[in-house]
Structures are given as structure tokens and as C-alpha cells.
Scaffold this motif. Structure first.
Motif, PDB file in Angstrom:
ATOM      1  N   TYR A   7       0.837  -1.198   0.000  1.00  0.00           N
ATOM      2  CA  TYR A   7       0.000   0.000   0.000  1.00  0.00           C
ATOM      3  C   TYR A   7       0.873   1.249   0.000  1.00  0.00           C
ATOM      4  N   THR A  29      -9.814   7.438  -6.452  1.00  0.00           N
ATOM      5  CA  THR A  29     -10.585   6.245  -6.834  1.00  0.00           C
ATOM      6  C   THR A  29     -10.226   5.759  -8.228  1.00  0.00           C
ATOM      7  N   SER A  30      -9.745   6.646  -9.085  1.00  0.00           N
ATOM      8  CA  SER A  30      -9.325   6.206 -10.427  1.00  0.00           C
ATOM      9  C   SER A  30      -8.071   5.333 -10.355  1.00  0.00           C
ATOM     10  N   HIS A  31      -7.387   5.363  -9.231  1.00  0.00           N
ATOM     11  CA  HIS A  31      -6.188   4.543  -9.035  1.00  0.00           C
ATOM     12  C   HIS A  31      -6.448   3.374  -8.088  1.00  0.00           C
ATOM     13  N   ARG A  32      -7.695   2.953  -8.011  1.00  0.00           N
ATOM     14  CA  ARG A  32      -8.109   1.786  -7.219  1.00  0.00           C
ATOM     15  C   ARG A  32      -7.720   1.907  -5.749  1.00  0.00           C
ATOM     16  N   THR A  33      -7.978   3.046  -5.173  1.00  0.00           N
ATOM     17  CA  THR A  33      -7.698   3.286  -3.765  1.00  0.00           C
ATOM     18  C   THR A  33      -8.499   2.328  -2.892  1.00  0.00           C
ATOM     19  N   GLN A  34      -7.845   1.750  -1.902  1.00  0.00           N
ATOM     20  CA  GLN A  34      -8.488   0.787  -1.010  1.00  0.00           C
ATOM     21  C   GLN A  34      -9.251   1.465   0.126  1.00  0.00           C
ATOM     22  N   ALA A  59     -18.449   1.741  -4.237  1.00  0.00           N
ATOM     23  CA  ALA A  59     -17.271   1.222  -4.928  1.00  0.00           C
ATOM     24  C   ALA A  59     -16.393   0.386  -3.990  1.00  0.00           C
ATOM     25  N   HIS A  60     -16.891   0.115  -2.778  1.00  0.00           N
ATOM     26  CA  HIS A  60     -16.208  -0.708  -1.776  1.00  0.00           C
ATOM     27  C   HIS A  60     -14.898  -0.090  -1.291  1.00  0.00           C
ATOM     28  N   VAL A  61     -14.834   1.240  -1.259  1.00  0.00           N
ATOM     29  CA  VAL A  61     -13.683   1.935  -0.689  1.00  0.00           C
ATOM     30  C   VAL A  61     -13.934   2.101   0.802  1.00  0.00           C
TER      31      VAL A  61
END
Length: 80
Positions: A7, A29-34, A59-61
Motif C-alpha cells: 500500500y 478512486t481512479s487509481h483503485r484506492t483501497q 465502490a467498496h472503498v
């Protein structure tokens, strides 16, 4: 510790005139943030739309909001 698990912690700051909270959230979020921790963001404004946070959760963030509360939002809330 985060880097060892793959991470990357990123600190984003908002100021006028600068990048808005919505723009930062879209970029992250465009970079698949967890997960995102928002400190004194738009959630602290009781008149602002909370749709941005609903979309993050859809989006499950993972989401933690500091110094503010949004009723009926599936997030962690921290106040000091």
C-alpha cells in the motif's frame, strides 16, 4: 508498514483556490484506492451533498471521516 503490504499512503490537501475534495476523491478512486480518511471535509458541512461518500462506499472503498458525521453512511466516524 503499509509499503511492506503493498500500500502507498498519500496525503492530499485542499485549499482555495486549489484542487477540490471531489477532484481528489475522483483521482484517488481512479487509481483503485483501497481506503480514504477524510479530515474535516465536506461531510462536516450539514448542507453539502453526501453523494460523494455514498459513491465511495458503493465502490467498496473503506472510508473514515474525521470531525463530522453523515447519518446512515456506512463509514467510520472519529471526532476530537
Amino acid at each position: 508498514m503499509l509499503a511492506e503490504q503493498g500500500y502507498l499512503p498519500i496525503l492530499c490537501s485542499q485549499s482555495e483556490p486549489g484542487v477540490s475534495e471531489d477532484a481528489w476523491l475522483a483521482l484517488l478512486t481512479s487509481h483503485r484506492t483501497q481506503g480514504i480518511i477524510v479530515v474535516s471535509g465536506m461531510h462536516a458541512d450539514t448542507h453539502a451533498s453526501t453523494r460523494r461518500y455514498d459513491e465511495l462506499r458503493e465502490a467498496h472503498v473503506a472510508l473514515a471521516l474525521v470531525n463530522g458525521h453523515v447519518p446512515d453512511l456506512d463509514a467510520s466516524f472519529i471526532s476530537v
